[in-house]
Scaffold this active site. Structure first.
Site, PDB file in Angstrom:
ATOM      1  N   CYS A   1      -9.503  19.966  -9.698  1.00 34.08           N
ATOM      2  CA  CYS A   1      -9.959  19.916  -8.310  1.00 34.08           C
ATOM      3  C   CYS A   1     -11.250  20.716  -8.139  1.00 34.08           C
ATOM      4  CB  CYS A   1      -8.874  20.471  -7.379  1.00 34.08           C
ATOM      5  SG  CYS A   1      -9.376  20.523  -5.641  1.00 34.08           S
TER       6      CYS A   1
ATOM      7  N   TYR B   1       0.774  -4.955  13.261  1.00 36.47           N
ATOM      8  CA  TYR B   1      -0.351  -4.211  12.692  1.00 36.47           C
ATOM      9  C   TYR B   1      -1.181  -3.577  13.797  1.00 36.47           C
ATOM     10  CZ  TYR B   1      -3.991  -3.054   9.334  1.00 36.47           C
ATOM     11  OH  TYR B   1      -4.884  -2.380   8.524  1.00 36.47           O
TER      12      TYR B   1
ATOM     13  N   CYS C   1      -5.808  16.324  -5.291  1.00 41.00           N
ATOM     14  CA  CYS C   1      -5.221  17.622  -5.618  1.00 41.00           C
ATOM     15  C   CYS C   1      -3.914  17.785  -4.847  1.00 41.00           C
ATOM     16  CB  CYS C   1      -6.191  18.743  -5.263  1.00 41.00           C
ATOM     17  SG  CYS C   1      -5.524  20.390  -5.570  1.00 41.00           S
TER      18      CYS C   1
ATOM     19  N   GLU D   1       0.801  -1.224   0.000  1.00 44.13           N
ATOM     20  CA  GLU D   1       0.000   0.000   0.000  1.00 44.13           C
ATOM     21  C   GLU D   1       0.833   1.274   0.000  1.00 44.13           C
ATOM     22  OE1 GLU D   1      -3.448   0.339   2.601  1.00 44.13           O
ATOM     23  OE2 GLU D   1      -3.501  -1.835   2.724  1.00 44.13           O
TER      24      GLU D   1
ATOM     25  N   CYS E   1      -4.216  21.472  -2.654  1.00 42.63           N
ATOM     26  CA  CYS E   1      -5.016  21.621  -1.427  1.00 42.63           C
ATOM     27  C   CYS E   1      -5.253  20.301  -0.707  1.00 42.63           C
ATOM     28  CB  CYS E   1      -6.355  22.296  -1.737  1.00 42.63           C
ATOM     29  SG  CYS E   1      -7.544  21.238  -2.604  1.00 42.63           S
TER      30      CYS E   1
ATOM     31  N   ASP F   1      -2.736  -4.285   3.493  1.00 46.01           N
ATOM     32  CA  ASP F   1      -2.962  -4.492   4.929  1.00 46.01           C
ATOM     33  C   ASP F   1      -3.875  -5.695   5.199  1.00 46.01           C
ATOM     34  OD1 ASP F   1      -1.335  -2.417   5.576  1.00 46.01           O
ATOM     35  OD2 ASP F   1      -2.926  -0.987   6.042  1.00 46.01           O
TER      36      ASP F   1
ATOM     37  N   CYS G   1     -10.464  23.728  -5.279  1.00 47.10           N
ATOM     38  CA  CYS G   1      -9.635  24.910  -5.545  1.00 47.10           C
ATOM     39  C   CYS G   1      -9.425  25.177  -7.030  1.00 47.10           C
ATOM     40  CB  CYS G   1      -8.281  24.786  -4.843  1.00 47.10           C
ATOM     41  SG  CYS G   1      -7.168  23.552  -5.570  1.00 47.10           S
TER      42      CYS G   1
END
EC number: 5.6.2.-
Length: 701
Positions: A133, A352, A120, A47, A123, A166, A136
């Site tokens: 976006c 974990y 984005c 991941e 932002c 995970d 913004c």
């Protein structure tokens, strides 16, 4: 047992480098093909970039390929040539396009439509479907589509693809998404599951591969669709009522907000006067319903009871207990704590961190034994498994390295971790001490209870006043109660008005979610974070206070949809999701129940909502005015989408019709004219004219 100082790190490093050189020769064609055939090219997908980098460095210094803005680490285990790459989290989210009902189609079964996630870079807003976006307007975007293309290209180079996301339902959903996008390019795709990022755990995961657990995936799909259907529908009601589109509601979020509001009401009802009485040796706090007119100049301490007791350690941390302690001791938010724990996991320092198990494996016990015997002596080691083995272990360190040693190794370069902070170290210390204490013998304490008397007020003070025999207190020191019998001069008194019922902390809320069974390790922090983001609650001196907005939102939701956000219903729903994950329940049956609840939300009377109109078309005949408008618009030769409100647009997308004009017209009629339908008398002479329109509604239903 082999001790850390006995390991020849130089020899191990030399062996790893030799293995790497051997693989390089194989890839150049300088080693016989029969040897080459024994070595598999493996694409290992995880991941996070942190995790990818950590794993790559377990097997010598990796080479790095940059494909676009994606780093791929190449290394060898001797048996496999690994290319390790990160998805950077989820790749897909439910579409916001007007497909079906909130992005879920109804065919033979419910079919969710997912779009690649975009973020984005200016932002930080995450979205789908748009080219820039929506917050913004920036076009500086990280698009998951780019990572999908890289994964597909790399999959074609590999003999085997292993997905090491995970080890929970969310990770399984990411694994399934990866499987789906690369299946046309490589048929040999498997799941590799590990609960700690260590060399030993990774090697074991590479050898014990499995298929995707589709039941876990189904459970995650149900969670996501439920959030979109019920949470989004309730949120839209809030937008309409309060004219603010930043508001949100949800099955778990709303009951938790209720906990905080109800506690605040109790807090206000139980006001009292507090007096902190200070002497030269200690301070005692008294509570009075009424203010005191005068203060005594002395305070009297009387011993009530003294006893010897055995103090056993607490079990190692689960997610909820870690959050509870870290909020109090580190004074951090639950969201921050989970982010720090995620880093510690990815760096290979802890197991974990999303777990509700206290179980410790044999390996974990060996780690504790090494540390305890070397630090305190064999007599202090007291091994415990803490419950039955399950899917996860408790949260524990992956090595017998305490905080002092970790800091030393970081300074000397023995461990190289980018971005580690004091907050990471403090959280690691909390986890390490709790775990080691859980594997040590109890200590024998002297507990004493006192009665304090001052100004006609009484209070009880009790605590540990002495340690008779050491145990786990050596790793988690106990603060002794420094007080004795006698009469003491008062040197200062502080008075304030407080409450006998304290406001909740973030830690208390996590504990309530656990007790009421309406939270999971993966959702505790997210729920609390949302309450702050929506400005439903604020925090003052670590205590949670509901805002006026939060109170109004909660009142509105419970008055109109109380049964949908009820604690018991929420707990039952989460139990159903667990049963889906265990293969005990058909997830389509659960989705059908959600659809009924969704229609129930639509049918509330406050505003012109979809189902109101639909059901009125069924219940009443359509008056002439509606048909005339319908007939007039049908003569147009162009569709005007701007006429559609969010509600009529949703109907428009749900209608099983090919004619765009018919779809748009019916959608408008249902929303705009349902009030007319309930007020006008039945006009039977128009029955034949509007029969076609009624048939369209029947198709929708």
């Amino acid at each position: 047992m082999l001790r850390l100082e006995e390991i020849d790190l130089d020899t191990i490093k030399k062996e790893l480098d030799e293995e790497r050189k051997k693989v390089e020769e194989i890839m150049k064609g300088n080693i016989p093909t029969e040897i080459k055939d024994l070595i598999k090219m493996v694409l290992f997908i995880v991941e996070s970039p942190n995790k990818a980098r950590t794993i790559a460095n377990f097997f010598g210094k990796p080479s790095v390929r940059r494909i676009g803005n994606i780093k791929a680490y190449e290394t060898t285990t001797g048996k496999y040539i690994l290319t390790i790459v990160a998805t950077k989290g989820h790749l897909f989210e439910l579409t916001l396009k007007e497909e079906g009902v909130y992005g879920v189609l109804k065919e033979k079964e419910y079919v969710p439509i997912f779009s690649p996630i975009k973020k984005c870079l200016d932002c930080g807003h995450q979205f789908v479907d748009e080219d820039k976006c929506p917050r913004c307007g920036s076009e500086n975007i990280d698009d998951a589509s780019d990572r999908i293309k890289v994964l597909r290209d790399l999959a074609q180079e590999a003999d085997i693809v292993l997905i090491g996301t995970d080890p929970d339902a969310e990770g399984e959903k990411i694994a399934y998404d990866v499987y789906s996008i690369i299946r046309p390019y490589n048929k040999n795709i498997y799941r590799a599951e590990f609960h700690e990022v260590t060399r030993q755990a990774i090697i074991k995961a590479l050898e014990e591969i499995r298929d995707i657990n589709t039941n876990r995936v189904k459970a995650q799909l149900v969670r996501r669709i439920e959030d979109r259907w019920i949470g989004f529908a309730l949120s839209q009601r809030l937008w309409s009522r309060f004219k603010k589109k930043t508001l949100s509601a949800g099955r778990v979020q709303t009951p938790v907000l209720g906990f905080i509001i109800k506690r605040y009401e109790e807090y206000k009802k139980n006001r009292a006067h507090y007096y902190a009485v200070k002497t030269s040796d200690f301070e005692v706090t008294f509570i009075s319903d009424d203010p005191l007119e005068k203060y005594d100049k002395t305070i009297k301490i009387e011993k009530i009871e003294e006893k010897e007791s055995e103090k056993k350690p607490l079990p190692p941390y689960t997610t909820d207990s870690l959050l509870r302690d870290a909020v109090i001791e580190l004074r951090l938010s639950v969201d921050k704590i989970m982010a720090l724990a995620q880093n510690l996991f990815e760096w290979g320092l802890i197991t974990y961190h999303r777990t509700d198990s206290t179980h410790i494996s044999n390996l974990g016990i060996q780690i504790a034994q090494t540390y305890i015997e070397n630090t305190f002596g064999k007599e202090y080691f007291y091994p415990r498994h803490w419950g039955e083995e399950g899917t996860h272990e408790a949260i524990r360190p992956t090595k017998p390295i305490d905080t002092e040693t970790l800091i030393k190794m970081l300074r000397e370069g023995d461990i190289q971790i980018q971005g580690i902070t004091k907050e990471h170290i403090r959280l690691y210390d909390l986890i390490f001490r709790r775990f080691i204490a859980s594997q040590m013998k109890p200590f024998i304490a002297i507990e004493t209870k006192f009665n304090a008397v001052w100004s006609n007020l009484n209070t009880t003070i009790e605590g540990i006043t002495d340690i008779k025999e050491n145990g786990w207190n050596l790793i988690k020191p106990i603060k002794l109660l420094a007080i004795k019998e006698g009469e003491y001069e008062v040197i200062d008194v502080k008075h304030w008005i407080g409450s006998k019922v304290p406001l909740y902390t973030q830690a208390d809320v996590i504990e309530l979610m656990k007790e009421q069974n309406i939270g999971r390790p993966s959702t505790y922090a997210t729920i609390v974070k949302k309450l702050f983001e929506r400005y439903y609650v604020i925090e003052k001196n670590q205590r949670l206070i509901p805002t006026e907005r939060g109170i109004k939102v909660y009142q509105y939701l419970t008055e109109r949809f109380g049964h949908l956000v009820d604690v018991k219903l929420t707990a039952d729903l989460l139990e159903k999701m667990d049963r889906i994950e265990n293969g005990e329940l058909d997830y389509m049956d659960v989705l059908r129940s959600f659809k009924k609840e969704l229609i129930e939300i639509w049918k509330t009377k406050e505003t012109k909502y979809i189902a109101d109109g639909i059901y009125k078309w069924k219940e009443y005949s359509v008056p002439a005015i509606v048909y005339e408008r319908y007939e007039k618009i049908l003569k147009r030769k162009k569709v005007y989408p701007e006429y559609l409100t969010p509600w009529s647009r949703a109907i428009y997308n749900a209608l099983p019709l090919d004619n765009e004009i018919e779809k748009q017209t019916l959608a408008l009629a249902i929303e705009k004219d349902f009030e007319i339908l309930t007020k006008k008398p039945i006009l039977r002479e128009y029955k034949k004219k509007y029969e076609h329109l009624k048939n369209l509604v029947d198709q929708l239903l």
